[in-house]
Write a protein that holds these residues in place. Structure first.
Motif, PDB file in Angstrom:
ATOM      1  N   LYS A   1     -13.382  51.630 -19.567  1.00  0.00           N
ATOM      2  CA  LYS A   1     -13.852  50.784 -20.664  1.00  0.00           C
ATOM      3  C   LYS A   1     -14.769  49.678 -20.145  1.00  0.00           C
ATOM      4  N   GLY A   2     -15.746  49.312 -20.959  1.00  0.00           N
ATOM      5  CA  GLY A   2     -16.582  48.173 -20.641  1.00  0.00           C
ATOM      6  C   GLY A   2     -15.958  46.889 -21.167  1.00  0.00           C
ATOM      7  N   GLY A   3     -16.483  45.757 -20.727  1.00  0.00           N
ATOM      8  CA  GLY A   3     -16.018  44.477 -21.231  1.00  0.00           C
ATOM      9  C   GLY A   3     -14.632  44.070 -20.776  1.00  0.00           C
ATOM     10  N   VAL A   4     -14.187  44.605 -19.631  1.00  0.00           N
ATOM     11  CA  VAL A   4     -12.841  44.271 -19.152  1.00  0.00           C
ATOM     12  C   VAL A   4     -12.871  43.321 -17.949  1.00  0.00           C
ATOM     13  N   GLY A   5     -14.058  42.900 -17.531  1.00  0.00           N
ATOM     14  CA  GLY A   5     -14.159  41.945 -16.431  1.00  0.00           C
ATOM     15  C   GLY A   5     -14.395  42.549 -15.070  1.00  0.00           C
ATOM     16  N   LYS A   6     -14.936  43.765 -15.006  1.00  0.00           N
ATOM     17  CA  LYS A   6     -15.205  44.392 -13.704  1.00  0.00           C
ATOM     18  C   LYS A   6     -16.187  43.571 -12.874  1.00  0.00           C
ATOM     19  N   THR A   7     -17.290  43.216 -13.489  1.00  0.00           N
ATOM     20  CA  THR A   7     -18.324  42.486 -12.752  1.00  0.00           C
ATOM     21  C   THR A   7     -17.852  41.088 -12.375  1.00  0.00           C
ATOM     22  N   THR A   8     -17.190  40.408 -13.305  1.00  0.00           N
ATOM     23  CA  THR A   8     -16.639  39.086 -13.011  1.00  0.00           C
ATOM     24  C   THR A   8     -15.676  39.159 -11.839  1.00  0.00           C
ATOM     25  N   THR A   9     -14.848  40.197 -11.830  1.00  0.00           N
ATOM     26  CA  THR A   9     -13.875  40.390 -10.751  1.00  0.00           C
ATOM     27  C   THR A   9     -14.571  40.664  -9.427  1.00  0.00           C
ATOM     28  N   THR A  10     -15.566  41.545  -9.434  1.00  0.00           N
ATOM     29  CA  THR A  10     -16.282  41.887  -8.203  1.00  0.00           C
ATOM     30  C   THR A  10     -16.927  40.656  -7.584  1.00  0.00           C
ATOM     31  N   LEU A  11     -17.626  39.880  -8.398  1.00  0.00           N
ATOM     32  CA  LEU A  11     -18.341  38.714  -7.880  1.00  0.00           C
ATOM     33  C   LEU A  11     -17.377  37.613  -7.444  1.00  0.00           C
ATOM     34  N   ALA A  12     -16.299  37.423  -8.187  1.00  0.00           N
ATOM     35  CA  ALA A  12     -15.304  36.418  -7.792  1.00  0.00           C
ATOM     36  C   ALA A  12     -14.663  36.770  -6.456  1.00  0.00           C
ATOM     37  N   LEU A  13     -14.278  38.035  -6.296  1.00  0.00           N
ATOM     38  CA  LEU A  13     -13.671  38.457  -5.034  1.00  0.00           C
ATOM     39  C   LEU A  13     -14.659  38.331  -3.877  1.00  0.00           C
ATOM     40  N   GLY A  14     -15.905  38.745  -4.119  1.00  0.00           N
ATOM     41  CA  GLY A  14     -16.916  38.649  -3.075  1.00  0.00           C
ATOM     42  C   GLY A  14     -17.124  37.224  -2.613  1.00  0.00           C
ATOM     43  N   SER A  15     -17.204  36.315  -3.573  1.00  0.00           N
ATOM     44  CA  SER A  15     -17.425  34.910  -3.245  1.00  0.00           C
ATOM     45  C   SER A  15     -16.243  34.324  -2.484  1.00  0.00           C
ATOM     46  N   LEU A  16     -15.043  34.607  -2.950  1.00  0.00           N
ATOM     47  CA  LEU A  16     -13.857  34.043  -2.303  1.00  0.00           C
ATOM     48  C   LEU A  16     -13.631  34.622  -0.909  1.00  0.00           C
ATOM     49  N   LEU A  17     -13.853  35.921  -0.753  1.00  0.00           N
ATOM     50  CA  LEU A  17     -13.680  36.534   0.565  1.00  0.00           C
ATOM     51  C   LEU A  17     -14.705  36.000   1.563  1.00  0.00           C
TER      52      LEU A  17
END
Length: 248
Positions: A10-26
């Motif tokens: 499904k779209g609109g579930v926060g995949k991109t937000t999750t990817t970028l947040a994890l990338g930034s924090l890591l």
């Protein structure tokens, strides 16, 4: 290099937000991280401020250039392979190619060694397409962002079946890191009921809840992750908990 696919049917579930947040924090932890935008809608690329005339993943999958020539440095230690709308057409071309499921995996292998990457995060498209299969074949783990709602459950079973099929036939190392409840409000009875149903069905649920905030929609306008744009938001706290689980 740990390769983690962020996948959902499904779209609109926060995949991109999750990817970028994890990338930034890591990357803040000193990890060297590559993000791969596999979605033709290019939400991750847009969120990182990539210009439309850049070399993209489309060129890599067609065999025109190496993946290293597409990479953007988003911030210190965090890199991106951007996508564009051509990915939808590229997918049709790949259907007739031998070894089409392994193209991304082979492309990543060379750059991982050259750059000494610690993590690769793959933002998969919201479909069970050949692009998603490439992401799953390249990955060692999968995170499945899902809204705790009835329709979210309806999309879980087909994705879980595809993940298992990829594991059984192509990528035996593939494991589900967990289902990540997103846009979650545990004060809503419906949300808690759905999560309880997931648990009863023995779905692997991550012990993290990602809430909802308008700031998550505002952050891409400034080419920032939610954890950079709103570090004190509860959503950002959730992603920090998730990174603690991943990067122990």
């Amino acid at each position: 290099m740990r390769v983690i696919a962020i996948a959902s049917q499904k779209g609109g579930v926060g995949k991109t937000t999750t990817t970028l947040a994890l990338g930034s924090l890591l990357s803040r932890r000193g990890r060297k991280v590559l993000m791969v935008d596999m979605d033709p809608q290019s939400s991750l690329s847009i969120s990182c401020g990539v210009k439309s005339n850049s070399n993209t993943l489309s060129d890599v999958l067609l065999g025109d250039i190496s993946i290293g020539k597409t990479m953007w440095e988003v911030q210190e230690g965090l890199y991106l392979v951007p996508s564009d709308l051509r990915l939808s057409q590229v997918e049709l071309v790949l259907v007739g190619k031998i070894g089409r499921e392994n193209i991304l995996k082979k492309s990543l292998a060379a750059v991982a060694q050259a750059l000494e990457l610690d993590y690769c995060l793959i933002d998969c498209p919201p479909s069970l397409s050949l692009l998603t299969i490439n992401g799953l074949v390249a990955a060692s783990e999968v995170i499945i962002p899902t809204k705790p709602e009835f329709l979210g459950r309806q999309s879980l079973d087909p994705l879980m079946e595809i993940i298992q099929e990829v594991k059984d036939t192509i990528n035996p190392k593939l494991e589900i890191l967990g289902i990540l409840p997103t846009f979650c409000n545990e004060r809503l009875k419906h949300h808690t009921q759905i999560i309880d149903e997931w648990k009863e069905a023995n779905y692997p649920i991550l012990d993290v809840r990602i809430g909802q905030t308008i700031k998550a929609a505002e952050a891409p306008l400034l080419s920032k992750s939610i954890v950079d744009y709103a570090p004190k938001a509860r959503v950002s706290d959730g992603y920090r908990q998730l990174v603690d689980i991943i990067d122990r």
